[in-house]
Design a protein around this motif. Structure first.
Motif, PDB file in Angstrom:
ATOM      1  N   HIS A   3      -6.664   5.775   6.048  1.00 13.18           N
ATOM      2  CA  HIS A   3      -7.884   5.490   5.332  1.00 13.18           C
ATOM      3  C   HIS A   3      -8.443   3.964   5.527  1.00 13.18           C
ATOM      4  N   HIS A   4      -8.097   3.302   6.373  1.00 14.31           N
ATOM      5  CA  HIS A   4      -8.461   2.057   6.633  1.00 14.31           C
ATOM      6  C   HIS A   4      -9.637   2.098   7.789  1.00 14.31           C
ATOM      7  N   HIS A  28      -0.763  -0.300   5.946  1.00 11.47           N
ATOM      8  CA  HIS A  28      -0.773   0.012   4.548  1.00 11.47           C
ATOM      9  C   HIS A  28       0.500  -0.012   3.926  1.00 11.47           C
TER      10      HIS A  28
END
Ligand code: HEA
Ligand code: HEA
Ligand code: CUA
Ligand SMILES: [Cu+2]
Lengths: 342, 621, 195
Positions: B300-301, B251
């Motif tokens: 969040h992945h 990220h």
């Protein structure tokens, strides 16, 4: 909150996008929900899209305004001295860049992650009447009904309007179980069991796919969920729990022998016979299924025959070798036998 | 002046390029190399699009397709955007923007280029051998384990990524020190161009994001080659460990991709609106903040991996915070457009397009804050749409805009405006055709990384449109480069400052001399070229020989925060050691690949010897 | 520096090389951060740590060794100070002293490392994997530090120059950082004995 706080409020549904998305066969469509989970997610999407378009519109409007004002003054005037309009600029930046986004995102966060998430959450163990176990394989799905001896592949049956607890595991790499019209997706992780709820509002057939890249044939790892009326489901499950019927007719009997004595038994199980391997899908009631090889081809006698002879043609790289070296007679016989395994 | 010419002159010919330590030459080397790699990544993309143009297509085999998307992702991210923004733009422009004559460690700068080049060759060798990585750019285990990927494909992945990250780490460290130490006296932190803030943020991002990635790939390499069990749950390892470490890098990485583009945008906007940027301090802070917060959102992945709901909510919360610095910047840019006098020349058009694309892609990014929605669309083409809008629209558009903007500086020629604008509109139309339908087809259920799809799911039309958009983008890009090449030969001379640009690079001639500035410039604001008195003073100083530093290969060093003059330092000049060291390092990696660990050790000793040679000759005093 | 006429006041500050060393250390520390994070990630998922069949790490000997290693920071710093003061002989003596401590530590650790490999090897399970990788990476840094010191000593045989003074300072810095890392690494690994 449960089913559809957001439902029915699609006033904001955007006409152009809605037109594009409507009527598209509704095959594996996240926006054609058939469960309260999926429908909440779809409403969430439409709301977010609506607000997002407004945000985009504001930005585009500002750029267009700049375009309109481009000829306003001679260039070069503003590079020295005080910065004209700086105060207005700050107001807009703080309002549009800090205050409004915080408000909007907080609202989204609360609605989505405190409320909607509840409907999509995995049910606790024993909170549902039935648990189904799905195990991902490269590149097909094994389906088990704990409490019964039923084992099938790629085609799940569930009773309609009944919450089902789905446990997902993997026998090799990470896959992801996903039937968009029913619910969000859930990954299958090695060494772990994950759960999700499966629920269908209406009788029907819902398509899904493996969503996590899992190697060569990730593209051919489909799944069907049949939501049946409870009685039909009960009959289906009872049938699936029974061992395979004895072959009728000499061709099928020869097929059975060829299957059990040949390579097939090394990988496949047919309950009620000596074939009991778990490498490939359970074939006890293979003729009951509508498709072969994870929705890759229809389950018709000729496709079944061709699959056995040359499975690599339909699904290059799949884990079952082509059996072109078998005599045509044998393949025919095996096909005939498997066709009887209703 | 003549003395400067002599002191900074570089050797002619190929040898001069091999031994160069000039940041401008290194920047150009980076530029051409990454451009070729962009072409490779683009060809891979178009092959994929051609395969997907109709259902059940068989232009490429599944094996090839898997290698294509993996290489495409790897190439575009590690071998195009990062080296193009930091390596090419950063190298060429940072010293010019801060009024320095070179990077703080010129030989290390050269080293980073040669290592980068070697790692690119290393990766593409795998393609030539038919063993390109094929488990996706994030290369999840267990698929990437020896069991499921027995060939050398994944070894190439692990080693190439580590190799490449050495180069990026060197570049990042280099930029941080240069920005801290080599600014022109008077350029305190708050007078630094936003471009430099952006590159500083990206460099810090790289510095702290790459080690987890290297750790991850070291584990992977060991798991595959000497039988450790980091990722093997049957022996106490964990498959999710890979994902955590990857995305702890991954990220921040995406912000590292975008922040330099912000920097380019904030350079072009003031020049073409002839107005200082609105809310400068907020924007500067936002540029640093976005990278900082970006370190806390990685999971969040991984929303669909079945982590606990509490963990998901935490990471979704962090993700919603990371949005604010971006919205601040978007509105600051837009207000600068409105409050200034926007001249929609090609560079500014690309920036306007960038804002549009960034907002579109950013808004889908925000949708992923809604965990259930993310779990619905993750690993579908909706994600592909999100990040191509952001990556192509928001990272590549400014790169294109920047190419036009600084073309006169680098070549000394203007470019042709008309074809420039045409290229913009072609690329803008092409990318929207290419990437918008991906949202829809993703919602219709199309997973990513499928080499083909069935005909009855309603996906075909969208895929056709996407493919057409892909080829249109190609045409646009060809017009863009065609125009630049044509301009190079035919366009009129540009002069030092064709745009009345705000920053220091426009105060020196085009192309800049080898020593960049004849006199170390005076700086009293963030827009030094718009301070005529200071430029006047530079001319006086030059005449008086003040701060000309023509006694050697010299550069000033300042105090990091306030930019007070601190000392004059002697800089190293041309050197053969960087190339040699990169060569030895390549041998180490090749031997690791071939599993000759002992020989790899020997090669490592060779590297140490090279380093000895490097430090053998002390600078004279 | 004759062409340079001071137009503004000169303020002292750390040279670029010092910043370079800070950056290098930051990047190394992050790498170790990832390793140590991995250690605890694996640990908190494991039912038993260390797993059955692996002896708990010994505590006393490593701590004594660690103390010896940490002590080597003192002569290192003294060498650096002496170099700055231009005292060549003192620099060399302190450096040799530090080197003896370093080399003693290193020799014992390498011996111990190969000894342990005989009881449980690296491919046994996740514990052994992270154990040896963490320890090995740390040893590699110690080894590098020793190489630096040797190189410096060799340079110093031919007198003291500004460059060498800076090198001494830089290497002292590196050494302190390696010691700090080693401290964290060893404590992390020993934590298996208490948990
Ligand atoms: C340049 C690269 C880049 C950038 C800048 C971003 C920016 C953002 N990204 Fe994206 N992202 C990627 C590249 C990038 N992303 C890639 C490559 C992947 C996929 C990797 C893979 O799986 O292969 C990915 C995937 C990805 C995921 C995982 C999806 C999944 O796999 O399930 C998520 C989830 O949260 C996410 C979120 C965000 C958010 C919230 C932002 C925010 O920073 C966006 C902020 C911007 C804005 C918000 C725009 C400004 C808008 C306005 C000014 C309008 C007003 C706004 C409001 C009213 C809110 N991204
Ligand atoms: C910087 C990032 C970047 C960029 C710019 C692009 C650009 C493009 N990408 Fe993407 N893409 C990724 C990063 C990027 N991509 C990543 C990270 C993935 C995920 C991979 C994975 O899943 O592992 C992905 C995945 C991905 C997929 C999904 C594959 C799948 O899941 O099955 C697709 C499919 O259409 C696609 C298409 C394209 C296309 C058509 C372009 C086009 O816009 C490309 C256009 C470019 C050209 C046409 C090149 C032209 C250049 C020249 C001509 C240079 C000339 C040079 C000289 C003269 C020297 N990309
Ligand atoms: Cu299984 Cu993808
Ligand atoms: Cu992200």
């Amino acid at each position: 909150m449960r089913s559809g706080l957001l439902r029915g409020k699609r006033a904001l549904a955007l006409v152009p996008l809605a037109l594009l998305l409507a009527g598209c066969g509704q095959k594996q469509n996240a926006l054609a929900p058939a469960s309260h989970q999926s429908s909440d997610i779809a409403s969430l999407f439409w709301w977010m899209t609506g607000v997002a378009f407004l945000g985009l519109a504001v930005v585009v409007a500002l750029l267009l305004l700049a375009w309109r004002r481009a000829g306003r003054r001679g260039a070069g005037g503003d590079t020295q001295g005080p910065k004209p309009g700086e105060r207005v600029g700050w107001y807009v930046v703080v309002l549009g860049g800090v205050v409004v986004p915080i408000l909007l995102i907080s609202a989204l966060f609360v609605i989505a992650n405190l409320f909607v998430i509840k409907t999509t959450e995995a049910p606790a163990a024993n909170s549902t009447k039935r648990t189904i176990l799905v195990i991902g394989h490269q590149w097909w799905w094994e389906v088990r009904y704990p409490g019964t001896s039923a084992v099938t592949a790629n085609e799940i049956h569930i009773p309609v309007r009944t919450p089902i607890r789905l446990e997902v595991r993997t026998s090799d790499v990470i896959h992801s179980f996903w039937v968009p019209e029913l619910n969000r997706k859930i990954d299958t992780l090695p060494g772990t069991t994950n759960e999700i709820e499966l629920y269908a509002d209406a009788v029907g057939r819902y398509r899904g796919d493996c969503a996590e890249y899992c190697g060569l044939q990730h593209a051919h790892m489909g799944i069907w969920v049949y939501a049946d009326p409870p009685a039909t489901f009960a009959r289906w499950l009872a049938r699936q729990s029974r061992p395979a019927a004895a072959p009728s007719g000499s061709l099928a009997a020869a097929g059975r022998a060829a299957f059990l004595n040949g390579a097939c038994a090394a990988c496949h199980q047919i309950r009620g016979t000596s074939a009991s391997s778990g490498v490939g899908p359970d074939l006890t009631h293979v003729a009951d299924r509508k498709t072969l090889a994870a929705l890759t081809i229809p389950n018709t006698p000729s496709y079944l025959h061709d699959w056995i002879r040359d499975s690599q043609r339909f699904k290059p790289g799949n884990q079952m070798p082509s059996f072109g070296q078998l005599s045509e007679r044998r393949i025919r016989a095996i096909t005939a036998y498997l066709e009887q395994l209703k | 002046m003549e003395r400067l010419e002599v002191m900074w002159q570089s050797r002619p010919g190929v040898l001069g390029w091999l031994m160069t330590t000039d940041h401008k030459r290194i920047g150009l080397l980076y530029f051409w190399t990454t451009l070729v790699l962009f072409g490779a990544g683009g060809v891979e993309a178009l092959l994929m699009r051609t395969q997907l143009v109709k259902p059940n297509n068989s232009i490429v085999s599944p094996e090839t397709y898997d290698q294509l998307f993996t290489l495409h992702g790897l190439t575009m991210i590690f071998f195009f955007i990062i080296p193009m923004t930091t390596g090419a733009f950063g190298n060429y422009l940072i010293p010019l923007m801060i009024g320095a004559r070179d990077m703080a460690f010129p030989r290390m700068n050269a080293l980073s280029y040669w290592i980068f080049l070697a790692s690119a060759i290393f990766l593409y060798t795998s393609l030539a051998l038919g063993m390109a990585p094929d488990a996706g750019w994030f290369d999840y285990v267990p698929l990437a384990n020896k069991t499921f990927s027995p060939g050398h494909n994944i070894d190439f992945y692990a080693l190439a990524v580590i190799f490449n990250s050495i180069a990026s780490t060197l570049t990042a460290g280099q930029f941080i020190v240069t920005i801290f130490k080599s600014r022109a006296p008077g350029m305190s932190f708050n007078r630094m161009p936003l471009f430099c803030f952006a590159f500083l943020a990206a460099s810090f991002g790289l510095l702290f994001a790459l080690p987890p990635l290297s750790a991850d790939n070291i584990f992977l390499f060991l798991d595959r080659n000497i039988g450790t069990h980091f990722f093997d749950p049957s022996h106490g390892g964990a498959a999710l460990l890979w994902q955590h470490l990857f995305w702890i890098f991954g990220h921040p990485e995406v912000y590292i991709l975008i922040v330099p583009a912000f920097g380019i945008a904030t350079s072009i906007i003031p020049a073409f609106t002839q107005r200082k940027l609105v809310a400068f301090p907020l924007v500067a802070i936002a540029e640093l903040l976005v990278v900082f917060i970006g370190f806390g959102v990685w999971a969040h992945h991984m929303f669909a991996t079945g982590m606990s709901t509490t963990a998901l909510i935490f990471f979704a919360g962090a993700t919603s915070m990371v949005v604010i610095p971006s919205t601040i910047q978007v509105f600051a840019w837009c207000m600068s457009f409105v409050l200034g006098v926007a001249r929609f020349k090609t560079p500014l058009l690309f920036i306007a397009g960038f804002i549009f694309m960034f907002v579109t892609g950013g808004l889908t990014g925000i949708m992923f804050v809604a965990i259930p929605f993310d779990q619905q669309v993750t690993d579908t083409y909706f994600i592909i749409a999100h990040f191509h809008y952001i990556i192509f629209g928001a990272a590549v558009f400014p790169i294109f805009g920047g190419m036009y903007y600084w073309f006169p500086k680098v070549t000394g020629k203007l470019y042709f405006e008309r074809p420039g604008q045409i290229s913009f509109w072609l690329i803008f139309a092409g990318t929207n055709l290419l990437f918008f339908p991906m949202h829809i087809v993703g919602l219709l259920g199309m997973p990513r990384r499928v080499y083909t799809y069935p005909s009855n799911l309603g996906w075909t039309t969208y895929n056709v449109i996407e493919t057409i958009g892909g080829y249109l983008t190609l045409v646009g890009i060809l017009v863009l480069f065609g125009n630049l090449v044509w301009s190079y030969f035919r366009a009129p001379a540009a002069g030092p400052d064709p745009w009345h640009g705000p920053t220091l690079e426009w105060t020196t001639s085009s192309p800049p001399p080898e020593y960049d500035f004849a006199v170390i410039p005076k700086v009293s604001s963030a827009y030094p070229n718009w301070d005529p008195e200071d430029r006047e003073e530079d001319r006086r100083k030059l005449a008086g020989g003040v701060l000309v530093l023509d006694q050697g290969h010299e550069q000033v060093e300042v105090t990091p925060v306030d930019g007070w003059l601190s000392r004059v330092a002697e800089m190293p000049h041309e050197s053969p050691w960087p190339v040699l060291l990169a060569l030895c390092l390549s041998l180490v990696f090749v031997m690791l690949l071939l599993q000759h660990f002992a020989i790899a050790g020997l090669m490592a000793i060779l590297c140490v010897l090279t380093l000895l040679g490097w430090h053998g000759k002390e600078p004279e005093e | 520096m004759s062409g340079y006429v001071a137009s503004s006041v000169e303020r002292p500050s750390k040279p670029a090389a010092w910043w370079g060393m800070v950056i290098l250390i930051a990047s190394e520390a992050t790498l170790f951060g990832a390793f140590i994070g991995t250690y605890f990630y694996l640990r908190f998922r494991a039912p038993k740590w260390p797993p059955d069949g692996i002896p708990e790490p010994r505590v006393v000997v490593p701590l004594i060794l660690l103390a010896a290693l940490l002590a080597s920071s003192i002569p290192m710093q003294l060498a650096s100070n002496a170099a700055r003061a231009g005292r060549l002989a003192a620099t060399r003596h302190f450096l040799v002293l530090a080197l003896i401590l370093q080399a003693g530590y290193f020799a014992y650790e390498v011996h111990d490392f190969s000894d342990q490999l005989k009881t449980f090897d690296i491919s046994r399970d996740a514990y052994s994997s992270i154990y040896y990788v963490l320890l090995g990476a740390d040893h590699a840094h110690v080894a590098l530090g020793i190489l630096f010191s040797l190189w410096l000593l060799w340079k110093l045989t031919r007198g003291l120059t500004t460059y060498r003074v800076h090198a001494t300072q830089g290497i002292a810095w590196y050494w302190h950082a390696v010691n700090a890392l080693t401290l964290v690494v060893i404590l992390t690994l020993l934590s298996a004995a208490i948990g």
